[in-house]
Enzyme design. Structure first.
Site, PDB file in Angstrom:
ATOM      1  N   ALA A  74       0.850  -1.197   0.000  1.00  0.00           N
ATOM      2  CA  ALA A  74       0.000   0.000   0.000  1.00  0.00           C
ATOM      3  C   ALA A  74       0.880   1.239   0.000  1.00  0.00           C
ATOM      4  O   ALA A  74       2.053   1.186   0.381  1.00  0.00           O
ATOM      5  CB  ALA A  74      -0.884   0.037   1.256  1.00  0.00           C
ATOM      6  N   SER A  76       1.273   4.780   1.959  1.00  0.00           N
ATOM      7  CA  SER A  76       0.875   5.023   3.349  1.00  0.00           C
ATOM      8  C   SER A  76       1.280   6.387   3.898  1.00  0.00           C
ATOM      9  O   SER A  76       1.499   6.524   5.093  1.00  0.00           O
ATOM     10  CB  SER A  76       1.456   3.917   4.234  1.00  0.00           C
ATOM     11  N   TYR A 140      -5.819   8.445   2.618  1.00  0.00           N
ATOM     12  CA  TYR A 140      -5.111   7.232   3.059  1.00  0.00           C
ATOM     13  C   TYR A 140      -5.983   6.426   4.035  1.00  0.00           C
ATOM     14  O   TYR A 140      -6.230   5.241   3.848  1.00  0.00           O
ATOM     15  CB  TYR A 140      -3.770   7.604   3.702  1.00  0.00           C
ATOM     16  N   ASN A 169       1.756   3.434  15.930  1.00  0.00           N
ATOM     17  CA  ASN A 169       3.030   3.885  15.350  1.00  0.00           C
ATOM     18  C   ASN A 169       4.096   2.797  15.418  1.00  0.00           C
ATOM     19  O   ASN A 169       4.711   2.605  16.470  1.00  0.00           O
ATOM     20  CB  ASN A 169       3.505   5.152  16.059  1.00  0.00           C
ATOM     21  N   ARG A 281       1.457  20.074  11.941  1.00  0.00           N
ATOM     22  CA  ARG A 281       1.239  19.401  10.652  1.00  0.00           C
ATOM     23  C   ARG A 281      -0.277  19.220  10.506  1.00  0.00           C
ATOM     24  O   ARG A 281      -0.913  18.680  11.423  1.00  0.00           O
ATOM     25  CB  ARG A 281       1.957  18.046  10.678  1.00  0.00           C
TER      26      ARG A 281
END
Ligand code: UFG
Length: 328
Positions: A74, A76, A140, A169, A281
């Protein structure tokens, strides 16, 4: 058992392949090598093939009696998915459908799927439970959630059984030092911190310092890559035994802030690691922590690497010995 691993040359995939080889499974890896590294695949059969290539996939299934598939191939990157959604729906959904088509043709009805915490979007509860609503905030996350829904439909219609693992994570590296994290471009916190420790980057930017968290920086749930990889083996075994579809979070249940990660990395490396505050972000939730009770209870999954210092120590071993990743 003959197990096909898609995306087996990537960071997660290469660790899954290594764990499978250690349990004596026969592994067939398929990877288009757009992001993956051929050297990261430590054994078994390897095919340089894109999942969009129906003919080639068909050949691979004809050649090997595949009994289960671990599907990790994929794209990502959250930010990239916002800029180029077509690529994400093409590669993560359309190519993934091709895989399902070939699986059904060969009556392969066991699939472990690599999903993500991004399916939850901005979480309503911490820790996040599997029953919490899926409200992804980017293409995503949506591509992964849609694929889970498709798998649900294929289960009902064709009895294809799946286990979807929603990763938090992933971090660290196999303790052998043979394989590790090598992305280009690198966007993940721990490799960026360690590249800064190595002097390959001047400083680390901390994306946001006024979040409503204990030190103002984002909190994430870091899970060691080997613990994460082992969950895939348990999932395949469970599909063999119980033949039932499920969705599991895969995280540690502990949260660490960006500043705590940097401080731990300073301790592990003995280096200064300059870090400066920077803009937030877009789309970063302040806190993401998994409840991993369900996978513990139902699959008997346990962590072997249960503290951040150990996770960073394994990553540091990889980065120090391979400063340029697989090119080193
Ligand atoms: N961060 C920085 N500076 C950096 C890089 C990251 O401060 O240079 C921060 C991020 O803002 C975030 C934390 O470090 O708060 C971790 O960032 P990563 O990019 O390492 O990981 P993410 O939490 O953004 O991403 C993970 C998975 C994705 C998944 C996402 C769900 O890697 O696959 O969670 O939100 F989509």
């Amino acid at each position: 058992m003959n197990i096909l691993v898609t995306g087996g040359a990537g960071y997660v995939g290469s660790h899954v392949v290594k764990e499978l080889l250690e349990t004596d499974q026969r592994v067939i890896t398929v990877d288009n090598l757009n992001k993956g590294h051929r050297e990261a695949v430590l054994g078994g059969e390897f095919y340089h093939c894109d999942l969009a290539d129906y003919q080639e996939l068909h050949k691979i299934f004809s050649r090997h009696e595949i009994e289960a598939v671990i599907h990790l191939a994929a794209d990502s990157l959250v930010g990239e998915s916002v800029e180029t959604p077509h690529k994400y729906y093409q590669n993560n959904l359309a190519a993934g459908l091709n895989l399902l088509e070939v699986m059904l043709e060969f009556s392969v009805k066991k699939l472990v799927f690599s999903s993500t915490a991004a399916v939850y979007g901005e979480p309503r509860n911490i820790p996040i439970q599997e029953s919490d609503p899926g409200e992804p905030t980017n293409p995503y996350g949506r591509s992964k959630l849609f694929y889970e829904k498709i798998l649900g439909d294929y289960d009902r219609a064709y009895e294809l059984k799946f286990i979807s693992l929603r990763y938090f994570n992933a971090a660290g590296a196999d303790t052998s030092g043979q394989i590790g994290e090598d992305h280009d471009p690198e966007t993940h916190l721990i490799p960026l911190v360690l590249q800064t420790a190595l002097g390959r980057r001047q400083q680390l930017e901390i994306y946001g310092t006024d979040y409503d968290t204990r030190d103002g920086t984002c909190i994430r749930d870091y899970i060691h890559i080997t613990d994460l990889a082992r969950a895939h083996i348990l999932a395949v075994e469970d599909l063999e035994k119980r033949d039932e579809s499920s969705i599991y979070n895969l995280g540690s249940g502990d949260g660490f802030s960006v500043r705590e990660v940097i401080d731990t990395a300073r301790k592990v490396t003995g280096r200064e690691i300059p870090a400066v505050p920077a803009e937030k972000r877009p789309g970063d939730p302040p806190v993401l922590i998994a409840s991993s009770e369900k996978i513990r209870e139902e699959l008997g999954w346990q962590r072997c690497y249960d503290d951040l210092e150990t996770i960073i120590t394994t990553a540091w071993k990889w980065h120090k010995n391979n400063p340029e990743g697989y090119r080193s």
